[in-house]
Scaffold this active site. Structure first.
Site, PDB file in Angstrom:
ATOM      1  N   GLY A 161      22.766 -69.982 -30.337  1.00 60.72           N
ATOM      2  CA  GLY A 161      23.849 -69.732 -31.048  1.00 60.72           C
ATOM      3  C   GLY A 161      24.210 -69.821 -32.467  1.00 60.72           C
ATOM      4  O   GLY A 161      24.055 -70.730 -32.690  1.00 60.72           O
TER       5      GLY A 161
ATOM      6  N   ASP B  30      34.467 -63.538 -28.602  1.00 63.33           N
ATOM      7  CA  ASP B  30      32.019 -63.178 -28.805  1.00 63.33           C
ATOM      8  C   ASP B  30      32.322 -62.407 -28.016  1.00 63.33           C
ATOM      9  O   ASP B  30      31.332 -62.382 -27.681  1.00 63.33           O
ATOM     10  CB  ASP B  30      31.995 -64.036 -29.555  1.00 63.33           C
TER      11      ASP B  30
END
Length: 707
Positions: A156, A276
């Site tokens: 990520g 997110d």
């Protein structure tokens, strides 16, 4: 007069809209021929050749910067920006202005990595993956068991995750005694580790035991890496969506919806927003475990506080248009625009996640290039809930409408949001996702009936899917004075109106344009002693401007027309000591922020089509400035700025966006009253009413106000 409220003087601040909106259709507007260069009295210039270089004039020693400006965090690429020339002038002492071909070019360098792809599209404060340091083959941190680093699970914006296999012992599937765990590695050179362990560690520590958040069993540093030892989980909702043919049933997505809302409620109750929310960050439990149908929310690298830890108060509102945090596809509109994150943003991202899982695609997928975030945000604003949810059951549209109409600091009604999906959720035996958290929220409701229509005042919808443009006029309280306006002025009549005003002791205070016609505001309260102007076929004619700078004139008003022409007004009698301007294909916030740090403040703005022109000056009389930029009239942001002492000092708008500069003056005016008005035609019917209240036009523009 000011009103006394709560022991402090507050000015009268109003924003009024006249509901006679007309659709934005620039193509249907009459277009006049591009004008030849024309110079007003006391001026003198040839037709413009366009700005091809950046130039700086010689002059007096620059003053020390005033005001602290806004600190911008360079987290992502700008909105679309083809940088055009920046021009700087200093008041001349001797000689002519010297061109500097080097020339203060602003380097808009993006500081993020872009994870492009249909499932990612993520801009974030990402680590620099240029490091080639391999992750440790064996891991032991703190008092943890020893683990062998196995296969890679994913990567990520803030690290990479591997399977960790316990070297010896361990017999359970989850918990600190698990045979397999998830090892999250973040390199010490990551931006998130500049000051020690990742910020995510602090978030996990605060959320310890929070419902729906995976447990962290051990953490520590080994070599170049900070390491988290966490529970192994199962597939993400993205994986599940892919495995079932890239479309989920409404029943399954409804179960996901209520459980996700419940998880976010628990997270928000701890004072954090996730930042997110997307299908890749919702995972099911480890296959074969008791939690295999339980939903978890992972990746807290972009989490932030919506509530101050010390005071318990909501964090302050702000907007920094060059800051973007999240994943482009699922980010809230407010995140795209750089506004401070709050609870509404997680819920808006969840709405896009749910609609994606049902429909298999969102209308803004497929955009590419440096202006991707701008185009996606524009599309989100232009897509009504009815259109976005046309293939979804009604509860999803209602959910989207509720969360996109929330205010910045509004507390979500989580039970009501969950109750929207009651009719889509079947009995326990057929539920593909456990909804334990949602059921507990339902128990709190008890026997209360949640009335979806009558328990609160209906809110005005902000995204109608019908873009419109209007006149935006700003009025300030002033002592009685003479003011005059002209609108729908053709190029050929401009000189006549200005000459007549000058003869009557009036000078131009602001200008604007609509449909290639000009609007002029002239008044006796400018303080100017001399004024020149130029009507040019180019947007901000550099050579003429520099010529006037040499004569100690400074830009005091600018306007641009759809056909690319511009009207520039320069005056003597201003307090300015130095001036700079920039023309850009997008709103040049990074340049503005740079100049703030150098002691400049925005004093004029204009647009020509989709191009922006911004003028900044030293010694403008402001101690601080902020920007409100949106794809509609930013009513909430303006009112929040008013409440903290700011007043609108510059406005400009394109067919897509409206921008407002709000300033805190160094000298507080006797009467701080300010009002705004939006009308589909020039506000001639309203100006006289304002004058009767000693309110005078301070700024005016024409552009986007409604989505």
């Amino acid at each position: 007069m000011p009103e006394l409220r709560g022991g402090v003087w507050r000015a009268r601040l109003r924003s009024k809209k006249v509901y006679d909106v007309q659709d934005a259709d620039p193509a249907a507007s009459p277009v006049s021929p591009a004008p030849r260069g024309r110079t007003g009295r006391r001026g003198g210039a040839a037709a413009g050749r366009g700005n091809k270089t950046v130039a700086e004039g010689g002059g007096r020693k620059a003053l020390k910067p005033r005001g602290k400006g806004c600190r911008a965090v360079d987290l992502c690429k700008d909105q679309p920006c083809k940088d055009l020339p920046e021009v700087i002038a200093r008041k001349a002492v001797t000689g002519k202005a010297q061109e500097d071909l080097g020339l203060n070019k602003v380097a808009d360098r993006a500081a993020n990595l872009m994870m492009d792809g249909e499932s990612g599209d993520k801009f974030a404060a990402a680590e620099d993956e240029s490091t080639t340091t391999p992750v440790p083959e064996r891991v032991q941190v703190g008092n943890s068991p020893e683990y062998i680093t196995d296969r890679k699970l994913g990567k990520g914006g803030f690290g990479q995750v591997y399977v960790g296999r316990r070297v010896s012992g361990g017999g359970s599937r989850t918990g600190p005694d698990a045979q397999e765990v998830a090892l999250k590695f973040e390199h010490r050179s990551s931006k998130g580790c500049n000051y020690g362990p990742p910020y995510e560690w602090q978030v996990y520590h605060t959320l310890n035991g929070c419902y729906g958040i995976p447990s962290v069993h051990y953490k520590g540093r080994l070599g170049d890496y900070y390491i988290l030892v966490m529970d192994m989980l199962g597939p993400s909702l993205w994986d599940v969506w892919n495995s079932v043919g890239q479309a989920m049933s409404a029943h399954m997505v409804a179960c996901i919806a209520v459980e996700a809302i419940s998880i976010l409620e628990k997270l928000h109750s701890k004072g954090f927003v996730h930042g997110d929310v997307k299908p890749e960050n919702f995972l099911l439990g480890h296959p074969g475990s008791v939690d295999e149908k339980k939903l978890f929310l992972i990746d807290l690298g972009l989490a932030s506080r919506w509530k101050e830890a010390s005071s318990g108060q909501h964090v302050d509102y702000d907007q920094r248009p060059d800051v973007f945090r999240g994943t482009i596809r699922y980010a809230s509109v407010h995140a795209h625009l750089g506004r401070t994150g709050s609870r509404r943003d997680d819920l808006e991202s969840l709405a896009y996640t749910l609609i994606f899982l049902i429909r298999g695609r969102l209308p803004w997928q497929g955009y590419q290039g440096d202006n991707k975030s701008f185009l996606v945000c524009k599309k989100k604003m232009a897509t009504s809930p009815e259109l976005l949810c046309c293939f979804c059951p009604a509860p999803f549209k209602h959910f989207l409408e509720m969360v996109t109409n929330m205010k910045f600091d509004e507390e979500p009604n989580y039970p009501k949001l969950i109750s929207l999906f009651d009719g889509l959720i079947e009995g326990p035996a057929s539920r593909p996702i456990r909804i334990d958290g949602a059921l507990k929220v339902g128990q709190k409701r008890g026997r209360m009936v949640v009335n979806l229509d009558d328990d609160e005042q209906p809110k005005k919808k902000v995204r109608l899917g019908s873009p419109a443009t209007q006149w935006i006029s700003v009025y300030n309280a002033r002592r009685p004075m003479k003011q005059r306006y002209h609108y729908n002025v053709a190029d050929s009549r401009l000189h006549q109106h200005i000459e007549k005003g000058n003869e009557d002791g009036l000078y131009i205070s602001c200008v604007s344009s609509s449909a290639n016609f000009w609007a002029l505001i002239m008044d006796a309260g400018t303080g100017f002693c001399s004024q020149v102007y130029e009507l040019s076929q180019v947007f901000l004619h550099k050579d003429w401007i520099m010529e006037q700078w040499e004569k100690n004139y400074y830009i005091t008003a600018i306007a641009g027309a759809t056909n690319g022409s511009s009207l520039v007004v320069m005056s003597k009698g201003t307090p300015y000591t130095q001036q700079s301007y920039k023309v850009s294909e997008s709103f040049p916030y990074k340049w503005i922020n740079k100049k703030w740090k150098e002691g400049f403040h925005v004093t004029s703005m204009a647009t020509a089509g989709n191009r922006w022109g911004v003028v900044m000056s030293r010694n403008a009389g402001y101690s601080h400035q902020v920007v409100e930029l949106d794809f509609l009239y930013p009513s909430e942001g303006i009112h929040r700025r008013w409440e903290t002492g700011y007043r609108i000092t510059s406005t400009a708008a394109t067919p897509d966006q409206a921008a407002f500069i709000l300033s805190i003056p160094k000298r507080k005016p006797m009467d701080e009253t300010q009002e705004t008005l939006r009308t589909s035609s020039f506000p001639s019917n309203h100006v006289k009413e304002k004058w009767s209240k000693n309110l005078y036009i301070a700024s005016i523009c024409y552009g986007r106000t409604v989505c």
